[in-house]
Design an enzyme around this catalytic site. Structure first.
Site, mmCIF file in Angstrom:
data_model
loop_
_atom_site.group_PDB
_atom_site.id
_atom_site.type_symbol
_atom_site.label_atom_id
_atom_site.label_comp_id
_atom_site.label_asym_id
_atom_site.label_seq_id
_atom_site.Cartn_x
_atom_site.Cartn_y
_atom_site.Cartn_z
ATOM 1 C CB ALA A 156 -0.768 0.025 1.333
ATOM 2 C CE LYS A 157 3.079 6.724 -3.874
ATOM 3 N NZ LYS A 157 4.618 6.550 -3.590
ATOM 4 C CB ALA A 158 -0.358 4.027 3.612
#
Ligand SMILES: Cc1ncc(COP(=O)(O)O)c(C=O)c1O
Length: 313
Positions: A156-158
């Site tokens: 995830a690109k969180a």
């Protein structure tokens, strides 16, 4: 950063200086945001966003992984981005959509906090410098390990996850290097603070597999496709730290950095210290793809519609 005129916020175009949030925005405290980094290129077919739908699809996936409902679908965000680029009169720019838990609920449970969405665009040159792209960069293996899949979600690109990259970046910068390379929690080579990594050994290209705690980069995918089309063998497997030192060539890929040769790792010179043949071949074909010079990869470009592009000065 050079400000643009407008930012898109929750369905409206607002002035750059008015794109503000409350100090009790949930994401500001707990990192509960997901985002993307894309680029629009002044290409042969006019201003065009590289692999636009792929990035927005990853944004939706990142949101889902953090139980965040997405108020806008891919096509709505895509149309908003293209219009935003046109209205700002930009021919090439970086594009930063972010979806985040907003103001209204504090505490760790974010499920009742609203989800806000904004898209910003601005002119941004090569992240690791034009010279870096030409002559290669100096890198250092970080003392920080890449976030473990047992604690967070590397795919995830969180927002909150980036504290890991921030620590590695600060460490490498203070030590006088241009980028950090993080190992995973097994000690295998993982990726840069904001880039995936490739190693060339006797003409074969090796890169860590998606299961190795990497962000499955869209530039990575493109570079694998291009290298395969050029006839290179690309192998996804774990890489030991010392394999970096003895590699013939090393390069990194990412939307911000694009394709950057690595000329040093931990003060070991890679090859003869200049970008190698394989790196050059993939880099050159990748640059052609980005700028619409390659018919084969035209479908990766999402042109800013003529009506919006007409507003481009
Ligand atoms: C940690 C990390 N790895 C890899 C990448 C490369 O991904 P992409 O090529 O999709 O930009 C990025 C950049 O988004 C990143 O932040």
């Amino acid at each position: 950063m050079k400000p643009a005129d407008l930012i898109w916020m929750n369905g409206e175009f607002v002035a750059w200086e008015d794109a503000k949030v409350h100090v009790l925005t949930h994401a500001l405290h707990y990192g509960t945001g997901v985002f993307e980094g894309m680029r629009c290129y002044d290409s042969e077919i006019g201003p065009a966003v590289f692999r636009h739908r792929d990035h927005l699809t990853r944004l939706g996936r990142s949101a889902e992984l953090y139980y965040m409902p997405t108020p806008y679908d891919v096509e709505t965000l895509r149309a908003a981005t293209l219009e935003l680029i046109g209205r700002n009169g930009l021919r090439s720019c970086y594009v930063r959509p972010i979806m985040f838990r907003g103001y209204g609920q504090m505490g760790l449970n974010p499920l009742d906090a609203p989800v806000d969405v904004s898209i910003a665009v601005w002119e941004w040159g090569a992240y690791l410098g034009d010279e870096g792209k030409q002559t290669g960069i100096r890198t250092k293996v970080s003392s920080w390990r890449r976030i473990s899949p047992q604690s967070l979600i590397p795919a995830a690109k969180a927002s909150g996850q980036y504290l890991n990259s921030v620590l590695a970046k600060i460490e490498s910068t203070k030590a006088g290097y241009e980028e950090a390379i993080l190992l995973d929690d097994h000690g295998h080579v993982c990726e840069g603070s904001g880039e995936n990594i490739f190693v060339v050994w006797e003409g074969r290209i090796i890169t860590p597999p998606p299961a190795a705690s990497i962000l499955d980069g869209i530039t990575r995918k493109s570079a694998i496709q291009i290298a395969t089309d050029l006839g290179f063998e690309v192998i996804e497997r774990d890489i030991a730290r010392a394999e970096l030192y003895t590699a013939d060539e090393v390069y990194m890929t990412g939307t911000a950095a694009e394709l950057v040769p690595v000329r040093e790792v931990d003060d070991h010179t890679i090859g003869d210290g200049t970008p190698g043949e394989v790196t050059r071949a993939v880099q050159s074909a990748f640059e052609d793809a980005l700028h619409g010079r390659s018919e084969r990869y035209r479908e990766w470009l999402d042109p800013v519609p003529t009506r919006a592009a007409a507003k481009v000065a």
